[in-house]
Motif scaffolding. Structure first.
Motif, PDB file in Angstrom:
ATOM      1  N   THR A   6       0.845  -1.193   0.000  1.00 11.12           N
ATOM      2  CA  THR A   6       0.000   0.000   0.000  1.00 11.12           C
ATOM      3  C   THR A   6       0.878   1.240   0.000  1.00 11.12           C
ATOM      4  OG1 THR A   6      -0.107  -0.027   2.410  1.00 11.12           O
ATOM      5  CG2 THR A   6      -1.872  -1.152   1.219  1.00 11.12           C
ATOM      6  N   THR A   7       0.437   2.247  -0.705  1.00 11.44           N
ATOM      7  CA  THR A   7       1.168   3.503  -0.773  1.00 11.44           C
ATOM      8  C   THR A   7       0.461   4.535   0.090  1.00 11.44           C
ATOM      9  OG1 THR A   7       1.880   3.024  -3.023  1.00 11.44           O
ATOM     10  CG2 THR A   7       2.033   5.310  -2.288  1.00 11.44           C
ATOM     11  N   THR A   9      -0.319   8.171   1.018  1.00 15.67           N
ATOM     12  CA  THR A   9      -0.266   9.498   0.410  1.00 15.67           C
ATOM     13  C   THR A   9       0.227  10.513   1.430  1.00 15.67           C
ATOM     14  OG1 THR A   9      -2.127   8.941  -1.025  1.00 15.67           O
ATOM     15  CG2 THR A   9      -1.594  11.286  -0.773  1.00 15.67           C
ATOM     16  N   VAL A  13      -0.608  16.879   0.139  1.00 15.78           N
ATOM     17  CA  VAL A  13       0.236  16.869  -1.055  1.00 15.78           C
ATOM     18  C   VAL A  13      -0.331  17.759  -2.158  1.00 15.78           C
ATOM     19  CG1 VAL A  13      -0.838  14.837  -2.116  1.00 15.78           C
ATOM     20  CG2 VAL A  13       1.586  15.334  -2.545  1.00 15.78           C
ATOM     21  N   ASP A  14      -1.644  17.940  -2.202  1.00 17.14           N
ATOM     22  CA  ASP A  14      -2.265  18.805  -3.211  1.00 17.14           C
ATOM     23  C   ASP A  14      -2.621  20.185  -2.672  1.00 17.14           C
ATOM     24  OD1 ASP A  14      -2.213  16.823  -5.236  1.00 17.14           O
ATOM     25  OD2 ASP A  14      -3.981  15.875  -4.348  1.00 17.14           O
ATOM     26  N   PRO A  38       7.101  14.367  -3.412  1.00 14.93           N
ATOM     27  CA  PRO A  38       5.676  14.337  -3.747  1.00 14.93           C
ATOM     28  C   PRO A  38       5.034  15.717  -3.898  1.00 14.93           C
ATOM     29  CG  PRO A  38       6.177  12.866  -1.902  1.00 14.93           C
ATOM     30  CD  PRO A  38       7.374  13.737  -2.112  1.00 14.93           C
ATOM     31  N   TYR A  39       5.729  16.765  -3.473  1.00 15.54           N
ATOM     32  CA  TYR A  39       5.137  18.105  -3.420  1.00 15.54           C
ATOM     33  C   TYR A  39       5.607  18.974  -4.590  1.00 15.54           C
ATOM     34  CZ  TYR A  39       3.745  16.802   1.297  1.00 15.54           C
ATOM     35  OH  TYR A  39       3.179  16.159   2.366  1.00 15.54           O
TER      36      TYR A  39
END
Length: 366
Positions: A6-7, A9, A13-14, A38-39
């Motif tokens: 599983t990743t 999040t 991040v958004d 991720p950013y």
């Protein structure tokens, strides 16, 4: 039977941009890759706009130089400092995210006393997403941390806290000292890790450092103007402190919170104290009048937004501080221009992400 991995999040991040001012290749990002990749990054290149800045592969970023700033802001570009880290606030201006984390390019991943690498960004996010307690001091530090709570005698009516607008992080290795302190303590290094976060009380100012800083852009962004410093100005190295003093009195007025403490970063480079003294000496002299000014600022109740507060503050700066030096009249004017630019690029009641899209696109994008 194998179980698929599983990743997880990353948080916000958004909803968060990382803003980095620089004059050099951003090799330091390699050490931050696990935390920052991720950013979205907004890189503000200071100095010579013809110089090519190298960004490591794999990062999502926009890169703006002085030519871009002039193109996007036109005459209003006068409010963005040149040859000073205060240029970072251009990144705050063009971001469309809810939160900002800003860091200097001589700051690296620190380790806690157990040897674990510190995810500074995650700690700032935690600080910003948990309340502050500016109206009554909790002696057990941040009561919202795991394993802590409000101590006996803390009013129950105040335990809900207020929204945190600013998260101010600290530094291991090179302390954030002014030039005179650097000169008398040239070899001093900070190795003390204090596992604590606390709210700065209402009515109390603090010297904000911009090298490890998170804030709620929608709530306090218009007040995070790092002033007019650097090239052509009589003062430098007071950009982040100016923003901190302005933002703190506005947070106090609007009922928002400011936290300081964790997270730590590793500050790697000691700047030249003699160069710093040349930049700071007027600020060291002026701050004996500037700080009492901010301690006595009273904003009218009609100032219900950070923009209104900041415009009102600019009037007080012009009235009260310009007798010290004409620089403050110029600064007060640029404070108003900054708000005009903010309102132009971040108008209320519209889809901010689509406004000025053609003008605010960076020429170099990965």
């Amino acid at each position: 039977m194998s179980v698929p991995a599983t990743t997880v999040t990353p948080p916000l991040v958004d909803e968060l941009d990382i803003v980095i001012p620089t004059i050099r290749n951003l090799d330091f990002l390699e050490q931050w890759r696990a935390f920052f990749q991720p950013y979205h990054l907004i890189i503000v290149q200071d100095g010579d706009p013809t110089k090519t800045i190298r960004v490591p592969e794999g990062f999502d970023y926009e890169l703006y130089n002085r030519n871009d700033i002039n193109r996007i802001l036109g005459p209003k570009a006068s409010c963005i400092s040149f040859k000073d880290s205060a240029c970072r606030c251009f990144g705050f201006l063009v971001s469309k995210k809810k939160y900002i984390f800003t860091i200097d390019d001589d700051c690296f991943v620190a380790k806690d006393p157990s040897g674990q690498e510190i995810n500074a960004l995650a700690q700032h996010i935690h600080n910003l997403l948990t309340p502050s307690t500016p109206f009554f001091f909790n002696t057990l530090y941040d009561p919202y941390r795991e394993g802590a709570d409000f101590v006996r005698g803390y009013p129950f009516s105040l335990r809900e806290g207020v929204t945190t607008a600013i998260s101010h992080g600290l530094w291991l290795n090179i302390p954030d000292y002014d030039a005179p302190t650097q000169l008398v303590k040239p070899l001093e290094r900070n190795s003390r890790y204090v596992d604590a976060v606390l709210t700065i009380p209402k009515g109390t100012l603090f010297p904000m450092c911009g090298m490890n800083l998170g804030f709620h852009r929608e709530l306090i962004g218009p007040a995070m103007y790092f002033g007019l410093m650097g090239d052509g100005q009589p003062i430098g190295r007071y950009d982040d402190m100016w923003a901190g003093w302005c933002a703190k009195v506005i947070c106090d007025h609007l009922g928002l919170g400011v936290k300081t403490g964790l997270p730590y970063i590793w500050h790697s480079k000691a700047s030249n104290p003699f160069v710093n003294l040349k930049k700071e000496y007027k600020g060291i002299y002026w701050q004996e009048d500037i700080i009492p000014f901010f301690q006595n600022v009273v904003l009218p109740k009609e100032c219900t937004t950070p923009q209104k507060c900041y415009v009102e503050l600019s009037k007080l700066v012009k009235e009260k501080l310009s007798p010290i030096d004409p620089y403050f009249e110029k600064l007060a004017g640029e404070m108003v221009i900054w708000i005009d630019a903010w309102n132009e690029l971040n108008p209320d009641g519209t889809d901010a992400a689509s406004v000025k899209k053609a003008e605010v696109v960076a020429p170099k994008k990965k």
